[in-house]
Design a protein around this motif. Sequence first.
Motif, PDB file in Angstrom:
ATOM      1  N   SER A   1      17.635   4.313  -7.446  1.00 32.14           N
ATOM      2  CA  SER A   1      17.543   3.316  -6.372  1.00 32.14           C
ATOM      3  C   SER A   1      17.431   3.934  -4.989  1.00 32.14           C
ATOM      4  CB  SER A   1      18.767   2.392  -6.413  1.00 32.14           C
ATOM      5  OG  SER A   1      18.886   1.759  -7.666  1.00 32.14           O
ATOM      6  N   ALA A   2      17.397   5.253  -4.902  1.00 31.21           N
ATOM      7  CA  ALA A   2      17.399   5.928  -3.596  1.00 31.21           C
ATOM      8  C   ALA A   2      16.211   5.521  -2.739  1.00 31.21           C
ATOM      9  CB  ALA A   2      17.420   7.441  -3.798  1.00 31.21           C
ATOM     10  N   TRP A   3      15.101   5.153  -3.365  1.00 36.43           N
ATOM     11  CA  TRP A   3      13.910   4.768  -2.587  1.00 36.43           C
ATOM     12  C   TRP A   3      14.182   3.570  -1.692  1.00 36.43           C
ATOM     13  CZ3 TRP A   3      11.994  -0.154  -3.363  1.00 36.43           C
ATOM     14  CH2 TRP A   3      12.332  -0.810  -4.551  1.00 36.43           C
TER      15      TRP A   3
ATOM     16  N   VAL B   1       0.850  -1.185   0.000  1.00 35.30           N
ATOM     17  CA  VAL B   1       0.000   0.000   0.000  1.00 35.30           C
ATOM     18  C   VAL B   1       0.888   1.239   0.000  1.00 35.30           C
ATOM     19  CG1 VAL B   1      -1.860  -1.193   1.184  1.00 35.30           C
ATOM     20  CG2 VAL B   1      -0.124   0.005   2.529  1.00 35.30           C
ATOM     21  N   ALA B   2       0.271   2.416  -0.041  1.00 35.09           N
ATOM     22  CA  ALA B   2       1.028   3.670  -0.080  1.00 35.09           C
ATOM     23  C   ALA B   2       1.971   3.771   1.111  1.00 35.09           C
ATOM     24  CB  ALA B   2       0.065   4.854  -0.097  1.00 35.09           C
ATOM     25  N   GLY B   3       3.234   4.026   0.817  1.00 34.07           N
ATOM     26  CA  GLY B   3       4.244   4.187   1.854  1.00 34.07           C
ATOM     27  C   GLY B   3       4.877   2.899   2.345  1.00 34.07           C
ATOM     28  N   GLU B   4       4.373   1.759   1.896  1.00 34.51           N
ATOM     29  CA  GLU B   4       4.897   0.460   2.348  1.00 34.51           C
ATOM     30  C   GLU B   4       5.935  -0.079   1.362  1.00 34.51           C
ATOM     31  OE1 GLU B   4       3.337  -4.107   3.321  1.00 34.51           O
ATOM     32  OE2 GLU B   4       2.031  -2.671   2.315  1.00 34.51           O
ATOM     33  N   GLN B   5       6.970  -0.698   1.890  1.00 30.12           N
ATOM     34  CA  GLN B   5       7.966  -1.409   1.091  1.00 30.12           C
ATOM     35  C   GLN B   5       8.129  -2.806   1.668  1.00 30.12           C
ATOM     36  OE1 GLN B   5      11.355   1.213   1.292  1.00 30.12           O
ATOM     37  NE2 GLN B   5      10.606   2.529  -0.352  1.00 30.12           N
ATOM     38  N   ARG B   6       8.443  -3.754   0.813  1.00 33.23           N
ATOM     39  CA  ARG B   6       8.438  -5.151   1.253  1.00 33.23           C
ATOM     40  C   ARG B   6       9.482  -5.947   0.491  1.00 33.23           C
ATOM     41  NH1 ARG B   6       3.081  -9.083   0.726  1.00 33.23           N
ATOM     42  NH2 ARG B   6       3.970 -10.941   1.719  1.00 33.23           N
ATOM     43  N   GLN B   7      10.195  -6.837   1.200  1.00 31.69           N
ATOM     44  CA  GLN B   7      11.174  -7.716   0.568  1.00 31.69           C
ATOM     45  C   GLN B   7      10.659  -9.144   0.568  1.00 31.69           C
ATOM     46  OE1 GLN B   7      15.302  -7.393   1.511  1.00 31.69           O
ATOM     47  NE2 GLN B   7      15.180  -5.229   2.080  1.00 31.69           N
ATOM     48  N   ILE B   8      10.851  -9.816  -0.571  1.00 33.31           N
ATOM     49  CA  ILE B   8      10.385 -11.191  -0.724  1.00 33.31           C
ATOM     50  C   ILE B   8      11.495 -12.035  -1.335  1.00 33.31           C
ATOM     51  CG2 ILE B   8       8.667 -12.706  -1.794  1.00 33.31           C
ATOM     52  CD1 ILE B   8       6.860 -10.222  -2.006  1.00 33.31           C
ATOM     53  N   ALA B   9      11.802 -13.154  -0.703  1.00 29.18           N
ATOM     54  CA  ALA B   9      12.753 -14.110  -1.281  1.00 29.18           C
ATOM     55  C   ALA B   9      11.975 -14.993  -2.258  1.00 29.18           C
ATOM     56  CB  ALA B   9      13.408 -14.940  -0.185  1.00 29.18           C
ATOM     57  N   MET B  10      12.063 -14.677  -3.541  1.00 29.98           N
ATOM     58  CA  MET B  10      11.304 -15.424  -4.545  1.00 29.98           C
ATOM     59  C   MET B  10      11.889 -16.817  -4.765  1.00 29.98           C
ATOM     60  SD  MET B  10       8.603 -13.981  -5.704  1.00 29.98           S
ATOM     61  CE  MET B  10       7.801 -12.382  -5.548  1.00 29.98           C
ATOM     62  N   THR B  11      13.221 -16.903  -4.733  1.00 32.04           N
ATOM     63  CA  THR B  11      13.921 -18.187  -4.817  1.00 32.04           C
ATOM     64  C   THR B  11      15.129 -18.103  -3.898  1.00 32.04           C
ATOM     65  OG1 THR B  11      15.497 -17.628  -6.591  1.00 32.04           O
ATOM     66  CG2 THR B  11      13.260 -18.281  -7.275  1.00 32.04           C
TER      67      THR B  11
ATOM     68  N   GLU C   1       6.687  -0.652  -8.690  1.00 32.88           N
ATOM     69  CA  GLU C   1       8.136  -0.702  -8.914  1.00 32.88           C
ATOM     70  C   GLU C   1       8.762  -1.809  -8.077  1.00 32.88           C
ATOM     71  OE1 GLU C   1      11.686   2.646  -9.126  1.00 32.88           O
ATOM     72  OE2 GLU C   1       9.997   2.969  -7.758  1.00 32.88           O
ATOM     73  N   ALA C   2       9.675  -2.543  -8.683  1.00 32.38           N
ATOM     74  CA  ALA C   2      10.338  -3.637  -7.976  1.00 32.38           C
ATOM     75  C   ALA C   2      11.816  -3.664  -8.323  1.00 32.38           C
ATOM     76  CB  ALA C   2       9.694  -4.973  -8.320  1.00 32.38           C
ATOM     77  N   ALA C   3      12.633  -3.961  -7.317  1.00 30.94           N
ATOM     78  CA  ALA C   3      14.072  -4.139  -7.497  1.00 30.94           C
ATOM     79  C   ALA C   3      14.379  -5.623  -7.357  1.00 30.94           C
ATOM     80  CB  ALA C   3      14.850  -3.330  -6.465  1.00 30.94           C
TER      81      ALA C   3
ATOM     82  N   VAL D   1      13.350 -10.026  -4.218  1.00 33.77           N
ATOM     83  CA  VAL D   1      12.597  -8.947  -4.851  1.00 33.77           C
ATOM     84  C   VAL D   1      12.177  -7.957  -3.778  1.00 33.77           C
ATOM     85  CG1 VAL D   1      10.490  -8.316  -6.093  1.00 33.77           C
ATOM     86  CG2 VAL D   1      11.768 -10.369  -6.756  1.00 33.77           C
ATOM     87  N   GLU D   2      12.507  -6.691  -3.972  1.00 38.07           N
ATOM     88  CA  GLU D   2      12.066  -5.641  -3.064  1.00 38.07           C
ATOM     89  C   GLU D   2      10.986  -4.823  -3.767  1.00 38.07           C
ATOM     90  OE1 GLU D   2      13.673  -2.128  -0.063  1.00 38.07           O
ATOM     91  OE2 GLU D   2      15.101  -3.256  -1.305  1.00 38.07           O
ATOM     92  N   MET D   3       9.807  -4.791  -3.169  1.00 39.73           N
ATOM     93  CA  MET D   3       8.674  -4.064  -3.723  1.00 39.73           C
ATOM     94  C   MET D   3       8.616  -2.663  -3.133  1.00 39.73           C
ATOM     95  SD  MET D   3       5.932  -7.182  -3.331  1.00 39.73           S
ATOM     96  CE  MET D   3       4.524  -6.158  -3.815  1.00 39.73           C
ATOM     97  N   ASN D   4       8.483  -1.681  -3.997  1.00 46.39           N
ATOM     98  CA  ASN D   4       8.329  -0.312  -3.535  1.00 46.39           C
ATOM     99  C   ASN D   4       6.856  -0.049  -3.214  1.00 46.39           C
ATOM    100  OD1 ASN D   4       8.999   2.273  -2.843  1.00 46.39           O
ATOM    101  ND2 ASN D   4       9.521   2.972  -4.887  1.00 46.39           N
ATOM    102  N   THR D   5       6.555   1.166  -2.851  1.00 45.46           N
ATOM    103  CA  THR D   5       5.196   1.569  -2.510  1.00 45.46           C
ATOM    104  C   THR D   5       4.207   1.308  -3.639  1.00 45.46           C
ATOM    105  OG1 THR D   5       3.820   3.483  -1.918  1.00 45.46           O
ATOM    106  CG2 THR D   5       5.702   3.911  -3.311  1.00 45.46           C
ATOM    107  N   MET D   6       2.965   0.997  -3.296  1.00 45.23           N
ATOM    108  CA  MET D   6       1.864   0.814  -4.242  1.00 45.23           C
ATOM    109  C   MET D   6       2.268  -0.080  -5.410  1.00 45.23           C
ATOM    110  SD  MET D   6       0.123   4.626  -4.237  1.00 45.23           S
ATOM    111  CE  MET D   6      -1.266   4.077  -5.242  1.00 45.23           C
TER     112      MET D   6
END
Length: 328
Positions: free
Chosen positions: A252-254, A129-139, A170-172, A144-149
């Motif tokens: 990548s500053a986010w 959601v807005a303002g949230e960031q999340r990291q996920i180990a896909m493998t 956006e995803a890194a 994968v790091e998910m940015n806001t929204m």
Amino acid sequence: MTAGVNKASEDSARLEREARAWLRRLRTTTVTQVDAEAFKRWRATSERHAHAFVEAQRAWDDLSPVLSRLHQSAQREASQRPKSDVSLARRAWLGGAVSAVAAAGAAFVWPPMGLWPSAHERAADFRTVAGEQRQIAMTDAVNVEMNTMTAVSRQTVNGVTVGIELVSGEAAIDIHAQTAGFSVLSQGAKTIASAGRFQVRHTGDKTCVSCVAGTLAVYHPTGKRVLGAGQMLEYASDAIGTAKAVDVAALSAWRSGVLVFRRTPLSEVIAEINRYRPGRVVLVKQDVGAREMSGRFDIRLLDVVLEQIQRTYDLDARRLPGGVLLLG
């Protein structure tokens, strides 16, 4: 040869029909978890399925203004005719009904002002959601790091995760060890890398791919592009740009909780802030939208940034329910 061409044409027509059917279903009915899972499976069947759905969405975008104009025309006609004209009243009612369905459907699939997630985003496997960031180990090798929204869905082959679909946001992607290739599907195109780090951003009608380390390839329906570290490109569903140099540190500053603007038009600054802040900021005084702004700002202190913008550009602020802020 003719039989093969006819078969390909029939397959394309079938996919178009299925994509339109899914769009109608998502637009006009209450979507259940079963519906969402079925839609995800259909969309992940192949790149052609995903591309067909993108094209169906585009067609709906093109159609909505037409339906609205037809409704307005019917209203004007109704106001100029006697009220006793029953057939005209029926035509006007039908026009209103079509427009109402169109408006309701558009609001469901593409929410006004982005105040709530679309049906496609709600159907994703992971969402922020807005303002949230999340990291996920896909493998074991890919994070994968998910940015806001942001909304993403797994892409699997025989139960093994081979990539993701970036539905929006956006995803890194960080690949820690050599792999056979990890892919990111967005707008019918696929970005693939076997090692390194890259980012994919899909907002509006464009996707931006940037390579932070290593190399990657972008496979688009109109052609292939290869990017090296420090390069980026943009594409839409029907066209792809060329690689160009970019400041990946700023992009990548986010990931460090910072937004960086360098001579960025104020309208674009506001649009970016809207991705991190619940509600919506609307720049009513549009003549200042082209004025440029630079700076580094903490994502957690965006209200302070908005106060600074208000003072700098001599704007009045009006707050409305739902986190809507009017600056003008």
